[in-house]
Design a protein around this motif. Structure first.
Motif, mmCIF file in Angstrom:
data_model
loop_
_atom_site.group_PDB
_atom_site.id
_atom_site.type_symbol
_atom_site.label_atom_id
_atom_site.label_comp_id
_atom_site.label_asym_id
_atom_site.label_seq_id
_atom_site.Cartn_x
_atom_site.Cartn_y
_atom_site.Cartn_z
ATOM 1 N N VAL A 62 0.860 -1.187 0.000
ATOM 2 C CA VAL A 62 0.000 0.000 0.000
ATOM 3 C C VAL A 62 0.894 1.234 0.000
ATOM 4 C CG1 VAL A 62 -1.788 1.279 1.230
ATOM 5 C CG2 VAL A 62 -1.787 -1.235 1.280
ATOM 6 N N GLU A 350 -9.874 3.366 2.373
ATOM 7 C CA GLU A 350 -9.708 3.006 3.786
ATOM 8 C C GLU A 350 -8.371 2.319 4.035
ATOM 9 O OE1 GLU A 350 -11.986 0.342 7.247
ATOM 10 O OE2 GLU A 350 -12.865 0.581 5.247
ATOM 11 N N GLU A 351 -7.973 1.451 3.120
ATOM 12 C CA GLU A 351 -6.716 0.721 3.257
ATOM 13 C C GLU A 351 -5.531 1.697 3.318
ATOM 14 O OE1 GLU A 351 -4.674 -3.122 1.078
ATOM 15 O OE2 GLU A 351 -5.437 -1.502 -0.203
ATOM 16 N N GLU A 352 -5.593 2.734 2.496
ATOM 17 C CA GLU A 352 -4.514 3.727 2.454
ATOM 18 C C GLU A 352 -4.488 4.566 3.726
ATOM 19 O OE1 GLU A 352 -3.260 7.363 -0.549
ATOM 20 O OE2 GLU A 352 -4.275 5.589 -1.371
ATOM 21 N N LYS A 354 -5.520 3.568 6.673
ATOM 22 C CA LYS A 354 -5.007 2.695 7.730
ATOM 23 C C LYS A 354 -3.485 2.565 7.639
ATOM 24 C CE LYS A 354 -9.124 -0.132 8.593
ATOM 25 N NZ LYS A 354 -9.716 -1.504 8.517
#
Length: 469
Positions: A62, A350-352, A354
């Protein structure tokens, strides 16, 4: 957040914000980071485990884009932190990008929002906090703290306090400083002053400046810097704007022309008029140069400049440090933290977000903070960093920094010391500096200069508030 509303906000605030002297990071140093994707090779086989392993190996890390304003040596220190994080977190790769001064970086962020080309994470100076919240463009770090049950008990309460609004931590402090009084111990001795008992009050500073002014040297010089005015308000236990310094409700009025402002400007003006202090303008670089040249005996500057000042005076004179002075008889008050914090943008997946939070947690670790403190001169935000041997060794080398630590820890957190917040802070700071210059040069008397400035700031605050209602 709807694009039209955001665009209206961006336009209105851009018209209000003007460039101010950035606290640090004036030289560009853009760095490329190594992206380690890991070993993607896998052994042949048809088992489920082998297939899963190959898929995991093929997964790209990521990417987190971090915009910051740390140039020069600070930029080198930032790159070191990023490289170490990337090496230990193969599933996340942070790309640090220098974006110029704090103002330049913030303006670039505004321009990037609709195009979705902005950063995942951005460093914003403390006086940009109200705008960042009002922009609706961020995810408060409190969300991640709560989700992770992340323990913040080891982080400095007085530093966190600035970035808390409605009991929510919106951003994570990164580079933190406060101002201290620097003085030339050798000049103190030559003037018959005790360097082990530095000035504590406005009156003490004025007396010392008078004693130090001789043999072609001047007692003091304090830059005409709005940050110092904000600090001297807080050190008198006084709020800078109404509504609990803009924290119980959005500020609607400047309190610049109250007793705290009058007392501060008159104290400085009296030293200038008696020629026991020099007016060297608005740049702390100029007062710092005069101090290191032995031309002045005292000055105010950030703790972030401490190592450079002590090293610059080496072989010439011994540097002393003391708490920020206040009028005699006052016991309340303390310092407000300066510097900047890290904000997570909410227009990223959201992944980024986090992943950005994982990087923030890494930066807050004691060992990371120890390295950052030593390389930058900024406070560690984690109290456990002081237990690290390299920090102990650094403090032994620069004992003057103990003054800054003691000053921070002795400050009681109140609305005054928590710091003022308003959406037009950058422009307000310049308006304050204009008023100080007018009073010092006699263009206006102190009351008139501060009355006019307070009125102008109040009008700008009210105009800003209408854009975010």
């Amino acid at each position: 957040m709807k694009a039209n509303r955001f665009n209206m906000l961006m336009l209105a605030v851009t018209m209000l914000l003007t460039f101010v002297l950035a606290a640090c990071g004036n030289s560009a140093s853009n760095s490329e980071n190594n992206s380690k994707n890991g070993d993607n090779s896998s052994t042949a086989g048809n088992s489920t485990e082998a297939t899963a392993s190959a898929e995991a190996g093929d997964k790209k890390p990521v990417k987190v884009v971090w915009w910051h304003s740390m140039g020069g040596e600070l930029g080198t220190a930032v790159k070191q932190l990023v490289d170490e994080f990337n090496a230990s977190h193969p599933d996340i790769q942070v790309e640090e990008v220098f974006q110029g001064t704090y103002d330049e970086s913030l303006n670039k962020m505004k321009a990037s929002m609709d195009a979705d080309s902005g950063p995942s994470l951005i460093q914003v100076y403390e006086i940009g906090s109200r705008f960042m919240i009002d922009s609706k463009a961020v995810t408060p770090v409190q969300n991640f703290i709560d989700a992770d049950n992340y323990d913040i008990s080891s982080l400095e309460e007085n530093i966190l306090g600035y970035y808390k609004f409605d009991n929510q931590l919106y951003s994570m402090p990164f580079n933190t400083s406060n101002p201290v009084l620097y003085f030339n111990k050798d000049m103190f001795k030559a003037a018959g002053l005790n360097p082990d008992q530095p000035p504590k009050t406005f009156e003490d500073v004025a007396k010392a400046a008078k004693a130090l002014t001789k043999d072609g040297k001047t007692g003091a010089s304090f830059a005409i810097y709005g940050w110092f005015m904000e600090q001297l308000f807080a050190n008198q236990g006084k709020e800078y704007v109404n509504n609990g310094n803009g924290r119980t409700a959005p500020a609607t009025e400047s309190l610049l022309n109250t007793d705290a402002g009058i007392n501060t400007v008159n104290w400085l003006k009296e030293m200038l008029d008696s020629k026991t202090a020099l007016n060297l303008g608005r740049k702390t670089d100029d007062t710092k140069k005069a101090f290191l040249a032995g031309q002045i005996g005292m000055t105010l500057d950030s703790t972030g400049s401490l190592r450079g000042i002590v090293d610059g005076a080496k072989g010439k004179f011994e540097v002393g440090t003391a708490f920020l002075p206040k009028p005699v008889g006052l016991t309340d008050g303390g310092v407000v933290v300066g510097g900047a914090s890290l904000w997570i943008l909410n227009n990223k997946p959201e992944e980024e977000q986090k992943a950005a939070w994982e990087f923030i947690k890494y930066l807050a670790e004691p060992k990371t903070q120890a390295v950052w403190h030593i390389n930058s001169g900024y406070f560690p935000i984690n109290k456990k960093a002081y237990d690290e041997q390299n920090v102990k060794d650094n403090l032994a080398k620069y004992p003057q920094f103990q003054t800054a630590i003691d000053q921070l820890h002795s400050t009681k957190l109140t609305p005054a010391t928590q710091g003022a917040v308003m959406g037009v802070f950058p422009e307000a700071r310049q308006t304050v500096e204009d008023a100080m210059e007018q009073a010092f040069t006699g263009t206006k008397d102190t009351q008139k200069a501060l009355d006019d400035a307070a009125k102008a700031i109040t009008e700008k605050i009210q105009t800003y508030n209408k854009t975010v209602q």
